[in-house]
Design a protein around this motif. Structure first.
Motif, mmCIF file in Angstrom:
data_model
loop_
_atom_site.group_PDB
_atom_site.id
_atom_site.type_symbol
_atom_site.label_atom_id
_atom_site.label_comp_id
_atom_site.label_asym_id
_atom_site.label_seq_id
_atom_site.Cartn_x
_atom_site.Cartn_y
_atom_site.Cartn_z
ATOM 1 N N VAL A 141 39.302 42.391 32.681
ATOM 2 C CA VAL A 141 39.714 40.954 32.370
ATOM 3 C C VAL A 141 39.798 39.914 33.658
ATOM 4 O O VAL A 141 40.337 41.031 34.370
ATOM 5 C CB VAL A 141 41.186 41.350 31.442
ATOM 6 N N PRO A 142 40.421 38.996 33.344
ATOM 7 C CA PRO A 142 41.169 38.090 34.754
ATOM 8 C C PRO A 142 41.673 38.809 35.188
ATOM 9 O O PRO A 142 42.744 39.635 34.239
ATOM 10 C CB PRO A 142 40.703 37.077 33.195
ATOM 11 N N ASN A 170 43.219 50.429 34.071
ATOM 12 C CA ASN A 170 42.429 51.092 34.440
ATOM 13 C C ASN A 170 40.816 51.101 34.314
ATOM 14 O O ASN A 170 40.424 51.046 33.439
ATOM 15 C CB ASN A 170 43.120 52.596 33.444
ATOM 16 N N PRO A 171 40.668 50.017 34.950
ATOM 17 C CA PRO A 171 39.112 49.380 34.925
ATOM 18 C C PRO A 171 38.390 50.889 35.026
ATOM 19 O O PRO A 171 37.883 50.985 35.362
ATOM 20 C CB PRO A 171 39.224 48.636 36.110
ATOM 21 N N GLU A 172 37.121 50.431 33.774
ATOM 22 C CA GLU A 172 36.009 50.888 33.615
ATOM 23 C C GLU A 172 34.935 50.859 34.767
ATOM 24 O O GLU A 172 34.787 49.815 35.076
ATOM 25 C CB GLU A 172 35.584 50.677 32.241
ATOM 26 N N PHE A 173 34.076 51.103 35.167
ATOM 27 C CA PHE A 173 33.049 52.097 36.183
ATOM 28 C C PHE A 173 32.161 52.557 35.626
ATOM 29 O O PHE A 173 30.847 52.542 36.149
ATOM 30 C CB PHE A 173 33.070 52.105 37.470
ATOM 31 N N LEU A 174 31.772 52.684 34.180
ATOM 32 C CA LEU A 174 30.268 53.063 33.604
ATOM 33 C C LEU A 174 28.950 52.210 33.833
ATOM 34 O O LEU A 174 29.157 51.233 33.034
ATOM 35 C CB LEU A 174 31.064 54.166 32.995
ATOM 36 N N VAL A 190 40.362 53.883 39.275
ATOM 37 C CA VAL A 190 41.482 52.900 39.923
ATOM 38 C C VAL A 190 42.356 52.600 38.401
ATOM 39 O O VAL A 190 42.676 52.532 37.024
ATOM 40 C CB VAL A 190 40.792 51.410 40.065
ATOM 41 N N LEU A 191 43.855 53.144 39.007
ATOM 42 C CA LEU A 191 44.947 52.692 38.332
ATOM 43 C C LEU A 191 45.690 51.426 38.665
ATOM 44 O O LEU A 191 46.407 51.611 39.863
ATOM 45 C CB LEU A 191 46.180 53.943 37.934
ATOM 46 N N GLY A 192 46.290 50.958 38.061
ATOM 47 C CA GLY A 192 47.465 49.901 38.477
ATOM 48 C C GLY A 192 48.382 49.322 37.259
ATOM 49 O O GLY A 192 48.235 49.392 36.213
ATOM 50 N N MET A 240 41.566 43.156 39.973
ATOM 51 C CA MET A 240 40.716 42.505 41.566
ATOM 52 C C MET A 240 39.674 43.422 41.238
ATOM 53 O O MET A 240 38.462 43.137 41.709
ATOM 54 C CB MET A 240 42.024 41.853 42.251
ATOM 55 N N ILE A 241 39.571 44.842 41.686
ATOM 56 C CA ILE A 241 38.899 45.639 41.803
ATOM 57 C C ILE A 241 37.368 45.732 41.057
ATOM 58 O O ILE A 241 36.323 45.828 41.388
ATOM 59 C CB ILE A 241 39.630 47.284 42.236
ATOM 60 N N LYS A 242 37.764 45.681 39.727
ATOM 61 C CA LYS A 242 37.089 45.752 38.919
ATOM 62 C C LYS A 242 35.675 44.862 38.984
ATOM 63 O O LYS A 242 35.009 44.724 39.236
ATOM 64 C CB LYS A 242 37.552 45.665 37.653
ATOM 65 N N TYR A 243 36.451 43.030 39.387
ATOM 66 C CA TYR A 243 35.743 42.342 39.448
ATOM 67 C C TYR A 243 35.046 41.566 40.968
ATOM 68 O O TYR A 243 33.456 41.559 41.099
ATOM 69 C CB TYR A 243 36.814 41.167 39.211
#
Ligand SMILES: NC(=O)c1ccc[n+]([C@@H]2O[C@H](COP(=O)([O-])OP(=O)(O)OC[C@H]3O[C@@H](n4cnc5c(N)ncnc54)[C@H](O)[C@@H]3O)[C@@H](O)[C@H]2O)c1
Length: 475
Positions: A141-142, A170-174, A190-192, A240-243
């Motif tokens: 998400v933005p 908790n973005p997903e990186f799979l 990653v946990l924010g 931001m880390i996910k994007y």
């Protein structure tokens, strides 16, 4: 912990003290939600998966898995009573943690469409009560959406209490195709969010962080894997880390493709070049494969999402814009290669091998094969396409395209003037290519994934490498 508690403002203690997660709700039963639900059930939690798609939930209740993901069927089947599926959000009232895993597709202007996240948050809000609940956003998400979700919860809940109801990112990186291994043995988690909510998440993920679970038989723990790193940060930084991660991987691929084009012109070989640069540990070998470029539901959407976020702040992101341009240019480059050989495509039979955006998935979102088929048909070609898994899905989702669905791999080659390899499935790597080219009218193969390793009695165009000229097959 005592020291931490004593510094917390009154009320914040509630979540920390009561955090003993046992029940989890997972909202959205797509690629991410199914994997998340399976993972958490495997870690021992009681999981309820919630989706608004009645057919999908009915399928899951019957024990059928609606997507193709290696090992997922077995993982879900093994959970028994620990994992149930429903369309009813009432399960949220009973949960300690709820994961939002709904889609965030691009809108027509390229910005992420948050309507599913908004609807999910509003439905969750209706079931908030005095019990503490951590609301975890796993959808991409933005930046700022964590606060936005909290606002929706606040606006729609009868009872909302910041001390009890906390939003975490908790973005997903799979990666589709290797989703289970990616989730069970991640590089990092990653946990924010707030300290107390993250403490609760660390408790939830303890078996994953400590790797204390028994690996599922189909997905053994990789040799040497010890434990994932845990990155604790703010909501905004996690988002931001996910994007930024996806954008960086996307531009690595585009970089390889840009260099590949120059390799073709100067007589260098991109495979040797990327090996030569990738062995530098500062660069790394992964995501440097030249070919048809990226596709799928994430890279295009997330690079564009980051550019849109920049636009909102009047901040240009030229590197990302270039990465996108180079990526979609590759789809045209492949057609240009074909035209160089066949001159015109009118009335020509062109076979396309592979429709899914990458191997080991049935996902057709932003698949390069879609654009190839569309362009080939525009140029007058008759297209026969094949995919080991995604053809039934293509029949539904690509009904607007004119192509013949091949009933066998051989049918793609029979009397074809050219064949394009669009997806590097192992089934295609393992083909008896000499036998296949004998079935063709003109033996032109555009290997847009650089999988053919042996010379053939065919003209073979690859990406970033010299054309392999037709000639006798060496004995
Ligand atoms: N697919 C991937 O490889 C991947 C990897 C990392 C992150 N992501 C991100 O994760 C998110 C989910 O992606 P996906 O590929 O799993 O999506 P998907 O389209 O496969 O699944 C989304 C699911 O959510 C359901 N849904 C929609 N609205 C709902 C609602 N209000 N309540 C309950 N269910 C609802 C849909 O019916 C669908 O089953 C996206 O933000 C995506 O960018 C995806």
């Amino acid at each position: 912990m005592r020291a931490l508690l004593s510094t917390l403002p009154l009320g914040k203690e509630i979540l920390v003290k009561t955090c003993d997660p046992k029940k989890v709700a997972v909202v959205g039963a797509g690629y991410v939600g199914l994997g998340t639900a399976g993972l958490l059930a495997h870690l021992g939690y009681q999981v309820t998966g919630i989706d608004v798609d009645l057919d999908r939930v009915a399928q899951l209740q019957r024990g059928e898995v609606p997507i193709h993901e290696p090992g997922l069927d077995a993982l879900l089947a093994a959970q028994g009573e620990r994992l149930t599926w429903t369309t009813d959000y009432a399960a949220v009232a009973d949960a300690d943690v709820v994961f939002i895993c709904v889609g965030t597709p691009p809108s027509s202007d390229g910005t992420p469409d948050l309507r599913y996240v908004t609807a999910a948050a509003a439905s969750i809000a209706a079931h908030l009560d005095a019990r503490p609940l951590v609301i975890v956003n796993k959808s991409t998400v933005p930046i700022g959406t964590g606060d936005f979700v909290q606002r929706i919860l606040e606006d729609n809940a009868l009872t909302f209490d910041l001390a009890r109801h906390t939003v975490v990112s908790n973005p997903e990186f799979l990666r589709e195709g290797t989703a289970l291994a990616d989730s069970l043995y991640p590089d990092r988690i990653v946990l924010g969010g707030s300290t107390e909510a993250l403490d609760c998440m660390v408790k939830l993920y303890a078996p994953l962080i400590e790797q204390s679970f028994t690996p599922p038989p189909a997905t053994p723990r990789p040799e040497g894997f010890t434990r994932p790193a845990v990155v604790r940060t703010t909501l905004q930084s996690a988002e931001m880390i996910k994007y930024a991660a996806n954008a960086f991987l996307a531009l690595k691929i585009s970089f390889a493709n840009e260099v590949a084009g120059l390799c073709e012109r100067v007589g260098a070989d991109i495979e040797e070049v990327t090996t030569g640069i990738g062995l530098d540990t500062r660069i790394g070998l992964r995501f440097l494969q030249a070919g048809l470029g990226w596709g799928g539901s994430c890279f295009g959407k997330d690079t564009q999402g980051l550019i849109s976020a920049g636009d909102e702040h009047d901040y240009d992101m030229p590197i990302l814009r270039a990465a996108i341009d180079v990526n979609y240019r590759q789809r045209r480059v492949v057609i240009d290669k074909l035209l160089r050989h066949l001159k015109t495509l009118k009335g020509k039979k062109v076979g396309v091998l592979g429709m899914a955006f990458k191997p080991n998935t049935d996902d057709l979102r932003d698949a390069p094969a879609h654009d190839l088929i569309q362009r080939l048909v525009q140029l007058g070609a008759r297209v026969t396409a094949h995919d080991p898994i995604a053809m039934p899905r293509a029949a539904r989702e690509w009904a607007h395209l004119t192509y013949q669905a091949a009933d066998s791999i051989e049918a793609v080659f029979d009397r074809a003037d050219a064949v394009i390899i669009a997806t590097e499935w192992n089934e295609y790597r393992a083909l008896d290519w000499a036998a296949m080219t004998h079935r063709m009218r003109e033996a032109v193969i555009i290997d847009a994934r650089n999988i053919i390793r042996t010379p053939l009695a065919a003209e073979i165009e690859q990406v970033g490498r010299a054309v392999l000229k037709a000639g006798p097959v060496p004995s």
